[in-house]
Design a protein around this motif. Structure first.
Motif, PDB file in Angstrom:
ATOM      1  N   THR A  12       0.794  -1.231   0.000  1.00 16.02           N
ATOM      2  CA  THR A  12       0.000   0.000   0.000  1.00 16.02           C
ATOM      3  C   THR A  12       0.826   1.280   0.000  1.00 16.02           C
ATOM      4  OG1 THR A  12      -0.132  -0.084   2.428  1.00 16.02           O
ATOM      5  CG2 THR A  12      -1.912  -1.127   1.183  1.00 16.02           C
ATOM      6  N   LYS A  13       2.054   1.219   0.503  1.00 18.27           N
ATOM      7  CA  LYS A  13       2.794   2.462   0.696  1.00 18.27           C
ATOM      8  C   LYS A  13       4.110   2.557  -0.073  1.00 18.27           C
ATOM      9  CE  LYS A  13       0.909   3.123   5.359  1.00 18.27           C
ATOM     10  NZ  LYS A  13       1.232   3.308   6.802  1.00 18.27           N
ATOM     11  N   GLN A  14       4.557   1.467  -0.649  1.00 17.03           N
ATOM     12  CA  GLN A  14       5.873   1.466  -1.280  1.00 17.03           C
ATOM     13  C   GLN A  14       5.818   1.548  -2.804  1.00 17.03           C
ATOM     14  OE1 GLN A  14       7.598   2.235   1.617  1.00 17.03           O
ATOM     15  NE2 GLN A  14       9.226   1.164   0.542  1.00 17.03           N
ATOM     16  N   LEU A  15       4.673   1.894  -3.369  1.00 19.20           N
ATOM     17  CA  LEU A  15       4.557   2.036  -4.817  1.00 19.20           C
ATOM     18  C   LEU A  15       5.554   3.076  -5.321  1.00 19.20           C
ATOM     19  CD1 LEU A  15       3.011   1.424  -7.473  1.00 19.20           C
ATOM     20  CD2 LEU A  15       1.466   3.294  -6.867  1.00 19.20           C
ATOM     21  N   ASP A  16       6.326   2.693  -6.340  1.00 14.97           N
ATOM     22  CA  ASP A  16       7.320   3.594  -6.924  1.00 14.97           C
ATOM     23  C   ASP A  16       6.598   4.782  -7.557  1.00 14.97           C
ATOM     24  OD1 ASP A  16       9.337   4.859  -8.375  1.00 14.97           O
ATOM     25  OD2 ASP A  16      10.278   2.974  -8.978  1.00 14.97           O
ATOM     26  N   PRO A  17       6.820   6.007  -7.075  1.00 12.96           N
ATOM     27  CA  PRO A  17       6.104   7.175  -7.622  1.00 12.96           C
ATOM     28  C   PRO A  17       6.405   7.429  -9.094  1.00 12.96           C
ATOM     29  CG  PRO A  17       7.875   7.882  -6.162  1.00 12.96           C
ATOM     30  CD  PRO A  17       7.743   6.407  -5.993  1.00 12.96           C
ATOM     31  N   ARG A  18       7.517   6.919  -9.592  1.00 17.00           N
ATOM     32  CA  ARG A  18       7.869   7.134 -10.998  1.00 17.00           C
ATOM     33  C   ARG A  18       6.928   6.406 -11.946  1.00 17.00           C
ATOM     34  NH1 ARG A  18      13.705   4.970 -11.499  1.00 17.00           N
ATOM     35  NH2 ARG A  18      12.625   3.259 -10.434  1.00 17.00           N
ATOM     36  N   VAL A  19       6.299   5.336 -11.469  1.00 17.21           N
ATOM     37  CA  VAL A  19       5.418   4.543 -12.333  1.00 17.21           C
ATOM     38  C   VAL A  19       3.951   4.652 -11.921  1.00 17.21           C
ATOM     39  CG1 VAL A  19       7.265   2.901 -12.837  1.00 17.21           C
ATOM     40  CG2 VAL A  19       5.700   2.445 -10.938  1.00 17.21           C
ATOM     41  N   ALA A  20       3.676   5.522 -10.950  1.00 17.53           N
ATOM     42  CA  ALA A  20       2.329   5.597 -10.388  1.00 17.53           C
ATOM     43  C   ALA A  20       1.273   5.967 -11.427  1.00 17.53           C
ATOM     44  CB  ALA A  20       2.299   6.597  -9.238  1.00 17.53           C
ATOM     45  N   ASP A  21       1.659   6.720 -12.458  1.00 19.79           N
ATOM     46  CA  ASP A  21       0.697   7.145 -13.471  1.00 19.79           C
ATOM     47  C   ASP A  21       0.616   6.200 -14.671  1.00 19.79           C
ATOM     48  OD1 ASP A  21       0.008   9.402 -11.995  1.00 19.79           O
ATOM     49  OD2 ASP A  21       1.599  10.617 -12.890  1.00 19.79           O
ATOM     50  N   PHE A  22       1.415   5.133 -14.668  1.00 20.48           N
ATOM     51  CA  PHE A  22       1.357   4.182 -15.778  1.00 20.48           C
ATOM     52  C   PHE A  22       0.051   3.391 -15.699  1.00 20.48           C
ATOM     53  CE2 PHE A  22       6.159   3.556 -16.839  1.00 20.48           C
ATOM     54  CZ  PHE A  22       6.346   4.932 -16.789  1.00 20.48           C
ATOM     55  N   VAL A  96      23.883  -1.113  -7.802  1.00 23.57           N
ATOM     56  CA  VAL A  96      23.510   0.233  -7.359  1.00 23.57           C
ATOM     57  C   VAL A  96      22.124   0.524  -7.913  1.00 23.57           C
ATOM     58  CG1 VAL A  96      24.065   2.687  -7.406  1.00 23.57           C
ATOM     59  CG2 VAL A  96      25.913   0.985  -7.329  1.00 23.57           C
ATOM     60  N   LEU A  97      21.130   0.595  -7.036  1.00 25.60           N
ATOM     61  CA  LEU A  97      19.749   0.838  -7.458  1.00 25.60           C
ATOM     62  C   LEU A  97      19.531   2.330  -7.669  1.00 25.60           C
ATOM     63  CD1 LEU A  97      17.845  -1.588  -5.054  1.00 25.60           C
ATOM     64  CD2 LEU A  97      18.754  -2.028  -7.337  1.00 25.60           C
ATOM     65  N   ASP A  98      19.034   2.666  -8.837  1.00 26.39           N
ATOM     66  CA  ASP A  98      18.819   4.066  -9.194  1.00 26.39           C
ATOM     67  C   ASP A  98      17.323   4.320  -9.334  1.00 26.39           C
ATOM     68  OD1 ASP A  98      18.840   6.644 -10.159  1.00 26.39           O
ATOM     69  OD2 ASP A  98      20.471   6.297 -11.588  1.00 26.39           O
ATOM     70  N   PHE A  99      16.748   5.004  -8.350  1.00 25.85           N
ATOM     71  CA  PHE A  99      15.330   5.347  -8.362  1.00 25.85           C
ATOM     72  C   PHE A  99      15.102   6.805  -8.761  1.00 25.85           C
ATOM     73  CE2 PHE A  99      15.367   1.611  -5.621  1.00 25.85           C
ATOM     74  CZ  PHE A  99      14.222   0.935  -6.017  1.00 25.85           C
ATOM     75  N   SER A 100      16.079   7.380  -9.458  1.00 27.26           N
ATOM     76  CA  SER A 100      15.985   8.788  -9.841  1.00 27.26           C
ATOM     77  C   SER A 100      15.100   8.957 -11.068  1.00 27.26           C
ATOM     78  CB  SER A 100      17.375   9.346 -10.136  1.00 27.26           C
ATOM     79  OG  SER A 100      17.885   8.820 -11.353  1.00 27.26           O
ATOM     80  N   TYR A 101      14.890  10.215 -11.446  1.00 25.10           N
ATOM     81  CA  TYR A 101      14.091  10.538 -12.629  1.00 25.10           C
ATOM     82  C   TYR A 101      14.970  10.863 -13.834  1.00 25.10           C
ATOM     83  CZ  TYR A 101       9.842  10.712  -9.776  1.00 25.10           C
ATOM     84  OH  TYR A 101       8.781  10.393  -8.965  1.00 25.10           O
ATOM     85  N   ASP A 102      16.225  10.443 -13.793  1.00 24.69           N
ATOM     86  CA  ASP A 102      17.110  10.648 -14.939  1.00 24.69           C
ATOM     87  C   ASP A 102      16.652   9.788 -16.120  1.00 24.69           C
ATOM     88  OD1 ASP A 102      18.588  12.392 -13.413  1.00 24.69           O
ATOM     89  OD2 ASP A 102      20.043  10.862 -12.797  1.00 24.69           O
ATOM     90  N   TYR A 103      17.260  10.041 -17.288  1.00 28.95           N
ATOM     91  CA  TYR A 103      16.781   9.400 -18.515  1.00 28.95           C
ATOM     92  C   TYR A 103      16.850   7.881 -18.438  1.00 28.95           C
ATOM     93  CZ  TYR A 103      16.692   7.661 -23.285  1.00 28.95           C
ATOM     94  OH  TYR A 103      16.389   6.934 -24.412  1.00 28.95           O
TER      95      TYR A 103
END
Length: 264
Positions: A12-22, A96-103
């Motif tokens: 419920t709380k750990q959804l990756d915000p980068r993919v939330a709108d997919f 190295v896990l990259d959860f950034s918004y880079d390309y």
């Protein structure tokens, strides 16, 4: 109890915000409902609909479907390698896990979402079996594999849209590309099917090798400094891979190693 609380927190709380709108990612019930509808059609209304009907041919549709699968899987492999998988993107321990918004991290997210959609599109194959009355191909192995693969692709995109997940998807895309090449050729009739018959056995072997590679790769999660997910999640994932291997191995033994009865 702690396990259940941790599972609920992740869900419920750990959804990756980068993919939330997919599409189909944010909702926690759309994909389970799709799986329920899939099972209802495959095991219930589909066979009832076909009971008094002749099997559909669908030859042209099957060829087009297989072409799409070949191209889509090949494209996902190409795009993954093009952004640096196995070169610029490290997938081995330590990761190295990259959860950034880079390309590149966002491209990883997108490719994993496409991979998830492709696992959803795989359900068309089972519908084809039902409409052609190939009920023997709708086996427990087939249903288990398709359901768990979709669920894992969905959960992976929701929570772990990072480079290790891309490694799994590329390996799976490669196996599926070969598999759909075989299906495409087999759609041209008995003569072609006879010519490519040995290919079927080797595809099953390749699928089992895929599971072994995935299991070995997943075990690095337990090495010092290599933890990507919670250990219990890794254990569940490895358990599913082992179950898939077991089912495919049983199928292989039944299909290729079981002694044929002599007709007296």
């Amino acid at each position: 109890m702690d396990f259940l609380q941790e599972a609920q927190r992740l869900w419920t709380k750990q959804l990756d915000p980068r993919v939330a709108d997919f599409p189909l990612i944010q909702s926690s019930y759309h994909v389970p409902l799709i799986i329920f509808a899939y099972l209802y059609f495959i095991l219930g209304c589909g066979p009832r609909f076909m009971k008094n009907r002749r099997p559909y041919s669908l030859k042209t549709f099957i060829k087009l479907y297989n072409i799409f699968q070949i191209v889509a899987n090949a494209w996902l492999i190409y795009e993954s390698i093009d952004i640096g998988l196995f070169t610029n993107i490290n997938v081995m321990c330590p990761v190295v896990l990259d959860f950034s918004y880079d390309y590149i991290p966002m491209r990883v997210c997108t490719l994993l979402w496409y991979h998830f959609l492709l696992k959803l599109f795989d359900y068309v194959e089972t519908a084809i079996f039902v409409l052609r009355k190939k009920n023997n191909q709708v086996s427990g192995l087939h249903l288990y594999h398709h359901i768990t693969t979709l669920l894992l692709a969905w959960c992976g995109t929701r929570f772990y849209a990072v480079s290790p997940a891309l490694f799994y998807s590329v390996l799976n895309d490669f196996i599926h590309m070969i598999m759909y090449i075989y299906y495409f050729l087999a759609a041209y009739g008995p003569n072609v099917q006879k010519a490519i018959a040995p290919m079927k056995q080797w595809i099953t072997i390749a699928q089992m090798v895929q599971f072994v590679i995935m299991i070995i790769y997943s075990l690095q999660n337990f090495l010092p400094g290599c933890k990507v997910v919670k250990h219990w999640l890794a254990i569940l994932y490895i358990g599913n891979l082992m179950m898939n291997f077991y089912l495919f191995h049983n199928f292989y033994q039944e299909a290729y190693n079981k002694p044929k009865r002599k007709i007296l």
